[in-house]
Scaffold this motif. Structure first.
Motif, short mmCIF file in Angstrom:
data_model
loop_
_atom_site.label_atom_id
_atom_site.label_comp_id
_atom_site.label_asym_id
_atom_site.label_seq_id
_atom_site.Cartn_x
_atom_site.Cartn_y
_atom_site.Cartn_z
N VAL A 180 1.01 -1.07 0.10
CA VAL A 180 -0.01 0.06 0.08
C VAL A 180 0.86 1.23 0.13
O VAL A 180 1.85 1.44 1.08
CB VAL A 180 -0.88 0.04 1.04
N LEU A 181 0.58 2.01 -0.87
CA LEU A 181 1.44 3.27 -1.12
C LEU A 181 2.99 2.90 -1.09
O LEU A 181 3.81 3.80 -0.39
CB LEU A 181 1.10 4.45 -0.16
N GLU A 182 3.41 2.04 -1.56
CA GLU A 182 4.82 1.42 -1.35
C GLU A 182 5.73 2.64 -2.06
O GLU A 182 6.72 2.96 -1.43
CB GLU A 182 4.87 0.04 -1.94
N MET A 183 5.55 2.72 -3.52
CA MET A 183 6.37 3.73 -4.09
C MET A 183 6.52 5.14 -3.29
O MET A 183 7.51 5.80 -3.15
CB MET A 183 5.95 3.92 -5.34
N PRO A 216 4.05 8.71 -5.07
CA PRO A 216 2.96 7.55 -5.37
C PRO A 216 2.87 7.41 -6.82
O PRO A 216 2.96 8.27 -7.59
CB PRO A 216 1.76 7.95 -4.54
N THR A 217 2.35 6.37 -7.36
CA THR A 217 1.78 6.18 -8.70
C THR A 217 0.33 6.29 -8.52
O THR A 217 -0.35 6.07 -7.44
CB THR A 217 2.13 4.67 -9.25
N MET A 218 -0.16 6.57 -9.49
CA MET A 218 -1.87 6.81 -9.63
C MET A 218 -2.34 5.49 -9.39
O MET A 218 -3.47 5.70 -8.46
CB MET A 218 -2.27 7.12 -10.85
N ALA A 219 -1.74 4.37 -9.74
CA ALA A 219 -2.60 2.96 -9.49
C ALA A 219 -2.43 2.77 -7.92
O ALA A 219 -3.25 2.28 -7.47
CB ALA A 219 -1.84 1.63 -10.20
N GLU A 220 -1.37 3.22 -7.20
CA GLU A 220 -1.57 2.85 -5.77
C GLU A 220 -2.17 3.62 -4.93
O GLU A 220 -2.83 3.42 -3.77
CB GLU A 220 0.00 2.68 -5.14
N ILE A 221 -2.54 4.98 -5.39
CA ILE A 221 -3.51 5.70 -4.72
C ILE A 221 -5.06 5.02 -4.95
O ILE A 221 -5.74 5.19 -3.94
CB ILE A 221 -3.55 7.22 -5.48
N THR A 222 -5.29 4.78 -6.14
CA THR A 222 -6.57 3.94 -6.05
C THR A 222 -6.71 2.73 -5.24
O THR A 222 -7.58 2.35 -4.78
CB THR A 222 -6.88 3.70 -7.67
N ASP A 223 -5.56 1.99 -5.24
CA ASP A 223 -5.60 0.87 -4.31
C ASP A 223 -5.51 1.20 -2.99
O ASP A 223 -6.48 0.44 -2.25
CB ASP A 223 -4.22 0.12 -4.49
N ALA A 224 -5.16 2.32 -2.58
CA ALA A 224 -5.35 2.69 -1.16
C ALA A 224 -6.68 3.14 -0.99
O ALA A 224 -7.28 2.89 0.40
CB ALA A 224 -4.24 4.11 -0.82
N ALA A 225 -7.39 3.70 -1.95
CA ALA A 225 -8.65 4.19 -1.76
C ALA A 225 -9.65 2.91 -1.70
O ALA A 225 -10.43 2.92 -0.83
CB ALA A 225 -9.19 4.95 -3.05
N VAL A 263 7.88 7.38 5.01
CA VAL A 263 6.67 6.94 5.54
C VAL A 263 5.78 7.72 6.31
O VAL A 263 4.41 7.67 6.25
CB VAL A 263 7.08 5.45 6.53
N LEU A 264 6.52 8.66 6.83
CA LEU A 264 5.53 9.69 7.47
C LEU A 264 4.58 10.47 6.48
O LEU A 264 3.64 10.59 6.86
CB LEU A 264 6.82 10.96 8.14
N ASN A 265 5.25 10.71 5.32
CA ASN A 265 4.45 11.52 4.32
C ASN A 265 3.38 10.37 3.82
O ASN A 265 2.35 10.97 3.70
CB ASN A 265 5.38 11.97 3.02
N ALA A 266 3.60 9.25 3.71
CA ALA A 266 2.68 8.22 3.27
C ALA A 266 1.58 8.03 4.49
O ALA A 266 0.19 7.80 4.07
CB ALA A 266 3.45 6.78 3.27
#
Length: 645
Positions: free
Chosen positions: A564-567, A574-583, A599-602
């Motif tokens: 989740v939000l690994e990048m 982040p990538t656009m795909a991982e933002i959708t995954d987080a949602a 990770v703090l920003n994540a």
């Protein structure tokens, strides 16, 4: 259709032709629903002895789970279409209150058709919609603590090793929205874990916030064994611009071999040299040598400090121990020899069609040996950490390495080794290194979830953890083993989380849930990394949906985990795909972030995403808040005259 008026109320009765023109009789639908209901009641009745073992917190939830499993044993799609055509519930949101949903639909059908109500089989009062929602909320709060304002879904963060020594990091994670601290017992030790927890408790007091401690037992993670060390050689190269011009020379730290000092800042290489030779160097001096490729190279000394000096290289150099360095200054021509350099990490290059030998022992493996024409003389060899798998694997089964980056098929099983044919890598091949995960998705592995290390770690975990995460939970016996050992070690009742990361664990999830419900508090983690490899990447979306449904029926909270939000956490973007995954993680009760420099920003980004999604989605239901697009487009006075919509 006809109507009658009684006591001032108009009663409308629909005939079957009005209700379903040209379709089958509604009576058939009623009979189908009655049949489904009877199966649900029968299943719960037959499981009465097992329900008696369930903790009081989950007695109604366990019964609802059994009802849901009975409901989902048949293909409901034709029935759903017929119910939806009438504007009735299509049973698509029945998870948390199954029997009540079926009863409500039957009641409406009885009223619509005027059919007499049938005698209902004896059963405990069904869980209604409100009660189902409340049970899941109560169980979630018991595990994670109270929710943050405006954010129902909790955030869990995996602790890096630095958290043991960096109080500020833990404090800021809690301040930015962390609800659960996850400590992975596969890393660090009890001393470091204790310091992490101490930092958390201190931060809780300072911020006036609460946070649960989740401790993740290592479990029987099958990994590749060690490899022979690579050559002791260092490649150093300067940074160049797009035209090939040097932007920044390579920075090399020279230090005394007898008493080496670490570089005071980032270095491209650290080289041990004779102390007396090093002491004569001055800024501006030139050090000449011939590298491993017989290329003549020069280092320029840029700074001299206590314990070493900095030198710069404007060309790429390859360095190994024994290279002679010549310090050339007028009147002073001395030589120094580079001392021992740590060997490089070795790796096995694998491409589709290659053969790999997996051995039962943990002797260091090695890459394949080839002749001058590049033909393989001896295939690559590597060991595995759990040799017991050799007793289970069979010819033709698949095997995957390093989270599915490398896949193969077992061609032959021998007593001490398994021969594997590589069937898939990325274009150009892939490198297999030591300590990488091995998955055997088709093998009937019988490895206990608690190994010797887990039982040792459990002494600390039982005392300090709020929640214990059981890795590679595969069957109800694994869950029972954890419960028995926790009872042996502590009078506390820490919550337990079943990590679903194998195909067998997924297949046995309902059975494991019924066993986990003997504890006062339990949950499930969708560990999507190994689970994707085990079930197939293309099936992961389907599998995680089914886990969400089953757990909602059991009123058990779910943790959405892995990548989740690994990048964002690792690279800062982040990538656009991982933002959708987080949602999509809003469908669960908790979302887990892994460690990373950012990770703090994540945590901040995930908190924002989850707050926004809460207005739009609740489990499987779309929440129809005011739509901005609809509000923005209002009819203007001249729209009709202008032909506008």
């Amino acid at each position: 259709m006809f109507g009658t008026k009684r006591g001032g109320l108009l009663t409308i009765k629909l005939s079957e032709s009005d209700l379903w023109p040209g379709k089958e009789s509604p009576a058939q639908v009623i009979e189908e629903l009655k049949s489904i209901r009877a199966e649900m009641i029968a299943d719960a009745s037959q499981s009465a002895p097992r329900l008696d073992q369930v903790h009081a917190n989950y007695r109604d939830s366990a019964r609802n789970l059994l009802h849901y499993l009975a409901l989902r044993r048949r293909d409901l799609r034709p029935l759903q279409l017929r119910l939806a055509a009438l504007g009735l519930s299509s049973l698509g949101r029945a998870e948390s209150h199954v029997l009540a949903t079926v009863d409500a639909v039957l009641e409406i059908l009885y009223r619509l058709t005027g059919s007499p109500r049938q005698a209902i089989a004896p059963e405990a009062a069904p869980i209604d919609f409100e009660t189902g929602e409340r049970l899941l909320a109560d169980h979630t709060e018991a595990m994670f603590g109270p929710a943050k304002p405006a954010r129902r879904v909790r955030i869990m963060v995996t602790m890096p090793s630095e958290a043991a020594d960096d109080y500020t990091l833990v404090h800021e994670l809690l301040q930015r929205g962390m609800d659960g601290m996850r400590i992975n017992c596969a890393h660090d030790d009890a001393v470091a874990w204790a310091r992490m927890i101490e930092h958390l408790r201190r931060a809780e007091q300072e911020l006036g916030r609460s946070c649960r401690v989740f401790m993740d037992l290592s479990g029987p993670k099958l990994r590749t064994g060690p490899l022979e060390p690579g050559p002791a050689v260092i490649r150093v190269r300067p940074r160049r611009d797009v035209f090939g011009r040097v932007k920044t020379p390579a920075r090399i730290w020279l230090t005394a071999g007898t008493a080496p000092r670490p570089a005071p800042s980032r270095a491209d290489a650290c080289l041990p040299v004779p102390e007396m030779w090093l002491a004569r160097l001055r800024p501006g001096d030139k050090v000449k040598f011939t590298d491993t490729r017989d290329s003549k190279r020069t280092l320029v000394v840029s700074d001299v400090m206590a314990g070493g000096c900095w030198a710069e290289a404007s060309k790429t150099v390859y360095i190994d121990p024994g290279i002679v360095l010549r310090h050339e200054r007028e009147g002073d021509d001395r030589e120094g020899v580079i001392g021992a350099i740590p060997p490089t990490e070795n790796a096995i290059d694998l491409q589709e069609g290659d053969q790999l030998i997996l051995t039962r022992n943990l002797e260091p493996g090695r890459p394949a040996t080839r002749n001058g024409a590049g033909q393989v003389l001896t295939p690559a060899v590597i060991g595995c950490t759990i040799p017991e798998v050799f007793d289970t694997v069979q010819f033709g089964e698949s095997i995957c390495f390093d989270d599915g980056k490398i896949c193969g098929m077992i061609e032959k099983v021998e007593t001490e080794r398994v021969l594997i044919r590589i069937t898939r890598t990325r274009l150009g091949g892939e490198k297999l290194r030591a300590d990488k995960g091995i998955n055997l998705p088709e093998s009937n592995l019988r490895l206990p979830a608690l190994g010797a290390k887990d039982l040792e770690d459990l002494t600390f975990v039982a005392k300090h953890a709020d929640v214990v995460e059981l890795s590679f939970a595969n069957c109800s016996e694994d869950v029972e083993s954890l419960q028995k050992n926790l009872k042996r070690l502590t009078s506390r009742s820490p919550a337990i989380v079943l990590k679903i990361e194998t195909r067998r664990g997924f297949d046995n999830l309902p059975d494991m849930l019924l066993t986990a419900m003997r504890s006062p508090c339990c949950g499930v983690m969708i560990a999507r990394g190994d689970l994707a490899v085990e079930c197939g990447f293309q099936r992961l979306a389907e599998v995680q949906e089914e886990i969400l449904w089953i757990c909602e029926a059991a009123h058990v909270p779910v943790i959405w985990a892995t990548q989740v939000l690994e990048m964002l956490a690792k690279e800062g973007m982040p990538t656009m795909a991982e933002i959708t995954d987080a949602a999509m993680g809003d469908r669960a009760e908790c979302v887990m972030l892994n460690k990373g420099p950012h990770v703090l920003n994540a945590v901040l980004v995930l908190d924002d995403v989850l707050r926004r999604m809460q207005d739009h989605q609740s489990k499987k239901s779309a929440m129809l808040r005011e739509l901005r697009l609809a509000r923005a487009r209002r009819a203007e006075p001249g729209d009709a005259a202008d032909g506008g919509a």
